[in-house]
Design an enzyme around this catalytic site. Structure first.
Site, PDB file in Angstrom:
ATOM      1  N   HIS A 183     -60.656  98.425   6.945  1.00 46.45           N
ATOM      2  CA  HIS A 183     -61.474  99.529   6.480  1.00 46.45           C
ATOM      3  C   HIS A 183     -61.355 100.636   7.531  1.00 46.45           C
ATOM      4  O   HIS A 183     -61.446 100.362   8.722  1.00 46.45           O
ATOM      5  CB  HIS A 183     -62.923  99.051   6.341  1.00 46.45           C
ATOM      6  CG  HIS A 183     -63.785  99.969   5.558  1.00 46.45           C
ATOM      7  ND1 HIS A 183     -64.205 101.175   6.055  1.00 46.45           N
ATOM      8  CD2 HIS A 183     -64.303  99.869   4.314  1.00 46.45           C
ATOM      9  CE1 HIS A 183     -64.950 101.779   5.135  1.00 46.45           C
ATOM     10  NE2 HIS A 183     -65.025 101.009   4.076  1.00 46.45           N
ATOM     11  N   ARG A 195     -68.449 109.773   4.214  1.00 48.72           N
ATOM     12  CA  ARG A 195     -67.449 110.814   3.964  1.00 48.72           C
ATOM     13  C   ARG A 195     -67.676 111.456   2.592  1.00 48.72           C
ATOM     14  O   ARG A 195     -67.529 112.658   2.431  1.00 48.72           O
ATOM     15  CB  ARG A 195     -66.040 110.229   4.078  1.00 48.72           C
ATOM     16  CG  ARG A 195     -65.598 110.079   5.530  1.00 48.72           C
ATOM     17  CD  ARG A 195     -64.297 109.300   5.649  1.00 48.72           C
ATOM     18  NE  ARG A 195     -64.510 107.875   5.443  1.00 48.72           N
ATOM     19  CZ  ARG A 195     -63.666 107.062   4.816  1.00 48.72           C
ATOM     20  NH1 ARG A 195     -62.534 107.537   4.331  1.00 48.72           N
ATOM     21  NH2 ARG A 195     -63.936 105.783   4.683  1.00 48.72           N
TER      22      ARG A 195
END
Lengths: 253, 636
Positions: free
Chosen positions: B253, B273
């Site tokens: 990740h 994000r």
């Protein structure tokens, strides 16, 4: 950036043990569990300690830090004064196995004694309909990570081994409350058995359990007190209790 | 002989389940409900398995939020996510059966978040076309493990009513480690291990063994996995004659925490994000603009002004490059750090504090805010986070028969959950792990039940196999002056992290394989201080061998696969190659080293192929395969 810190760690077995002074480095941002791991890797390779996720989600690294029941992975080194000696001991309410590891089988025994969730016999998978507001209360109790800090701090059993037989402890009072408030559970008499078989009456609401809960579950206010009140309800108004269960069944079918 | 002085317990069961996460417990429930006597073995206390860490939810096409969802859409999404390398049959069973598995949890007492109509709520997630993830806030894994744990207790209570004992037919052996699968010929006869608490040894005689031991994250330095992820089941299967498939595919990740050390590797959700968080390097530069691949140029903004406008007007602007696919972002972060533009602790900065007001951050990212505040003393409404790739999940695992979860090559051995391979292909979609545990956990339980019906005759455990297992456990105590297991573990983690990590090249992989063989001789000399009772140094000395075997599989498979696909990125072969899609890599152990062989992937049958637009398949299939596909499409 590393600073030397002084630890006093309890080491020993079920039979005997004592506090050992250890000096070890601590880096910025570390938690007590990091420092214990450094002791383990560099000074006492066979130091026994339980841990799993190191993120406050599994409830394995329960111990007493300066006498307070805490998760070692959630206790930051920055909380301690420069030069302060940090004392780390195993949970006091349970028998020691080795060093910081205790025998918590008491809790698993009590878990077996709480009658399981019982849905209506005719409930089919995918059929249940429940409003969010009706599951909120039980969901709060299902946040429990079973760290058993509430059990450790509870004065009913902390220094009274003799009470353990009759007393399930706060962890299982919230389990009983969760089932009692579960919209799909139809088992009768949960409040009554909480009082008569699981020792709810022995709790005198000092809220110590709520204070140590790392999940901030309001054990006393939201589980224990309502369960105590409902015991009174049930004793005096059985018709109302039965009615509430029947209504719930209608809602889900 | 010293091992004779160590007490040994002997137990006899129909089925032994190794691992008490979601898959193991679901398998145990199935086997017990079919009337078998079942032992569940866990390395930790009961209820602490890594399943507890899952946050997002369980993917199941119940269609509660969008009624257009169904198993076929879920199947397509899963195959796309895995870049069509998935075992199609596993992906099909998974998509078809996951709704039933979720509903079943509810009948066992799970309380999922609800929709307005009172159904189980479902949320959006990466790669899933419709809102599909059943969830409980951000603690879905806890709900799953607790529900399964309580289901086990419910079955024990039923046994108590009938036999007078909670543990007459179903017993949990907590804090117990299995070190060996015992066999007679190619047939399983039991399992051997030790109690962590006492160090005493324990023999299980059982004709069927189910491996549900989870992942391998602890082979890497930065991981979101708990200490239990040491690849035990992968290694046990290899040593028992089983095969591992797809081991080159490891999911990193892009945003795990790297600092402070107390939370190194802990996941930072992609929503940071999605809600405006930007990635910057040590020079304060928003570097993702330099890493937009040619194929994505039309979809991603190449300047800050446009990227910033996207949050308010998605129709007229291209997406910010921070939202490129995970492998692209992880690769970019890696390049920045290697170029000397990383943060002080080897990551980059992820900052949402300058993008949203403090209240809004707390409202949109409550668990992230809480997690950073409590664990790291970082207030994400004021400070940037330091992040870098973190080892999250292994797609590879034990090769199994899809329908029965039977391990290929070992009669009587089964595997389910993260330890099994094939289901996710080269990359797993979020939410598909918890559903995988339940679907294939149940199938492994059923597989064992059916196997025992057909093979009622048990073989006995041989004295020699017990003796071999005993000697192996005893070994670390018989040596003195050897290396410290903790320090070797740290070195191995550094090695895999730097040479077999997210970006791989031939030279580094070759170097890694060379070094891994040196580790093998070092691990054979590890010595342990202290006694047998709850001795973590001793435990680690045995786990090290498993992590080493897994690391060797990953390195060798990664060296063999000369392309980039999903969780395998080769700097020297940066493109996806349709020829390689036709093959899985299989790892075998000959007692001395790992070998890898190419094995042809079966072609999807027509009824599954027809779920896809041929133009989509063209991106993944070879020309020859497409001719075949078009011919069969024409004949329909």
């Amino acid at each position: 950036m590393a600073r030397k810190i002084k630890l006093r760690i309890w080491r020993g077995s079920a039979k005997e043990g004592s506090l050992h002074d250890v000096e070890v480095d601590a880096n910025e941002g570390e938690v007590v569990l990091d420092v214990i791991h450094r002791v383990q890797a560099t000074k006492i390779n066979d130091l026994a300690v339980r841990w799993n996720c190191k993120a406050g989600k599994c409830g394995s690294c329960s111990m007493e830090i300066n006498g307070k029941p805490r998760l070692a992975c959630m206790t930051q080194m920055a909380n301690f004064e420069e030069g302060e000696t940090i004392t780390i001991t195993p949970l006091r309410a349970f028998p020691v196995i080795k060093d910081l590891v205790t025998d918590v089988s008491f809790n698993y025994q009590k878990a077996m004694e709480v009658p399981a969730f019982e849905p209506p016999a005719d409930l089919k998978p995918g059929q249940a309909r429940m409003a969010q507001v009706d599951v909120d209360r039980s969901q709060e109790f299902r946040k429990c990570i079973e760290c058993f800090l509430c059990q450790d701090t509870c004065h009913v059993i902390r220094d009274h081994e003799e009470n353990k037989k009759k007393f399930a402890g706060p962890r299982f009072f919230i389990r009983l409350a969760e089932l009692d408030m579960h919209p799909l559970d139809i088992l009768r008499n949960r409040k009554k058995t909480a009082q008569e078989e699981h020792g709810l009456g022995m709790c005198n609401i000092t809220k110590c359990c709520t204070e140590v809960c790392p999940e901030h579950i309001r054990i006393t206010d939201n589980a224990i007190i309502p369960m105590k009140e409902r015991v009174v309800d049930v004793k005096y108004d059985p018709v109302r209790w039965l009615g509430s269960k029947i209504r719930r069944r209608e809602e889900i079918s | 002989m010293s091992e004779n002085q160590i007490p040994m317990e002997r137990h006899n069961y129909d089925v032994v389940v190794i691992g008490a996460g979601g898959a193991g417990l679901r398998a145990a429930v199935e086997a017990r409900e079919a009337g078998l006597r079942v032992a569940i073995i866990c390395k930790s206390l009961f209820g602490k398995a890594h399943t507890v860490m899952a946050e997002g939810g369980i993917a199941a096409s119940m269609g509660n939020v969008n009624s257009s969802d169904n198993w076929m859409v879920h199947f397509r999404d899963t195959m796309r996510g895995g870049k069509f390398l998935n075992n199609y049959r596993m992906a099909e069973l998974h998509a078809k059966e996951s709704p039933e598995r979720v509903w079943e949890l509810e009948v066992w007492g799970a309380l999922f978040d609800r929709t307005g109509e009172g159904k189980i709520s479902q949320r959006n997630f990466g790669g899933h076309e419709y809102p599909r993830l059943a969830h409980v806030g951000d603690r879905t894994g806890l709900e799953l493990i607790r529900t399964m744990q309580q289901r086990i207790v419910a079955l024990q209570q039923k046994d108590k009513r009938e036999t007078g004992s909670f543990e007459s037919h179903l017993k949990v052996f907590a804090e117990c480690t299995i070190t060996e699968i015992l066999k007679d010929g190619d047939q399983v006869t039991g399992a051997y291990g030790y109690w962590r608490e006492t160090g005493n040894e324990i023999l299980f005689e059982a004709p069927a063994v189910i491996l549900a031991t989870g992942g391998i994250g602890k082979s890497f330095k930065v991981t979101s996995n708990s200490w239990e992820g040491t690849g035990d089941g992968h290694a046990l299967a290899l040593k028992a004659g089983g095969k591992l498939v797809d081991m080159e595919f490891v999911q990193f990740h892009p945003t795990g925490m790297v600092w402070p050390p107390s939370v190194r590797g802990l996941l930072v959700t992609e929503s940071v994000r999605g809600d405006g968080g930007v990635l910057t390097n040590s020079e304060g530069k928003r570097f993702m603009f330099n890493y937009i691949p040619e194929v994505f140029k039309d979809k991603y903004a190449d300047n800050e002004a446009e990227a910033d406008r996207w949050y308010k007007d998605q129709a007229n602007n291209r997406r910010p490059p921070e939202l490129l696919p995970r492998d692209e972002v992880a690769r970019a972060i890696n390049s920045e750090v290697k170029a000397g533009r990383g943060s002080p602790h080897g990551g980059v900065y992820l900052d949402v504090s300058k993008r949203l007001p403090a209240d809004e951050i707390k409202r949109r990212l409550p668990s992230m805010w809480h997690q950073f505040k409590e664990l790291a003393d970082v207030d994400i409404t004021e400070q940037p986070m330091e992040v870098g790739p973190t080892c999250h999940y292994v797609m590879g695992g034990i090769e199994v028969e899809p329908d029965t979860a039977a391990a290929v090559g070992v009669t009587g051995l089964f595997a389910a959950g993260e330890v099994a391979g094939g289901m996710h292909g080269s990359n797993r979609l979020g939410g598909n792990s918890l559903s995988d545990l339940l679907v294939f956990g149940r199938r492994a339980g059923l597989g064992a039940v059916e196997y025992l019906k057909k093979n009622p005759n048990r073989k006995t455990v041989s004295t020699e196999s017990i003796k071999r297992a005993q000697e192996r456990i005893e070994k670390p105590f018989t040596r003195s002056g050897g290396e410290n297991p903790y320090l070797i573990h740290q070195e191995l983690q550094d090695l895999t992290q730097s040479l077999v990590g997210i970006i791989r090249t031939k030279n580094e992989l070759t170097e890694a394989i060379e070094k891994i063989s040196q580790f093998r001789s070092r691990i054979e000399k590890v010595s342990v201080t202290g006694g047998r009772q709850f001795n973590p140094g001793f435990h680690l000395s045995l786990d090290l061998e498993n992590m080493l075997l897994v690391s060797e599989c990953i390195a060798k498979a990664a060296l063999t696969r000369e392309e980039s696909r999903g969780g395998h990125t080769r700097d020297d072969f940066p493109k996806m190659d349709p020829n390689w899609r036709q093959y899985n890599l299989i790892c075998d152990w000959n007692g001395k080293s790992i070998s890898t062989t190419k094995q042809k992937l079966p072609m999807m049958p027509n009824e599954l192929l027809s779920l896809f637009d041929p133009h989509e398949l063209e991106k993944y299939f070879t020309k020859d395969e497409m001719t075949q596909v078009m011919a069969s499409a024409g004949s329909r």
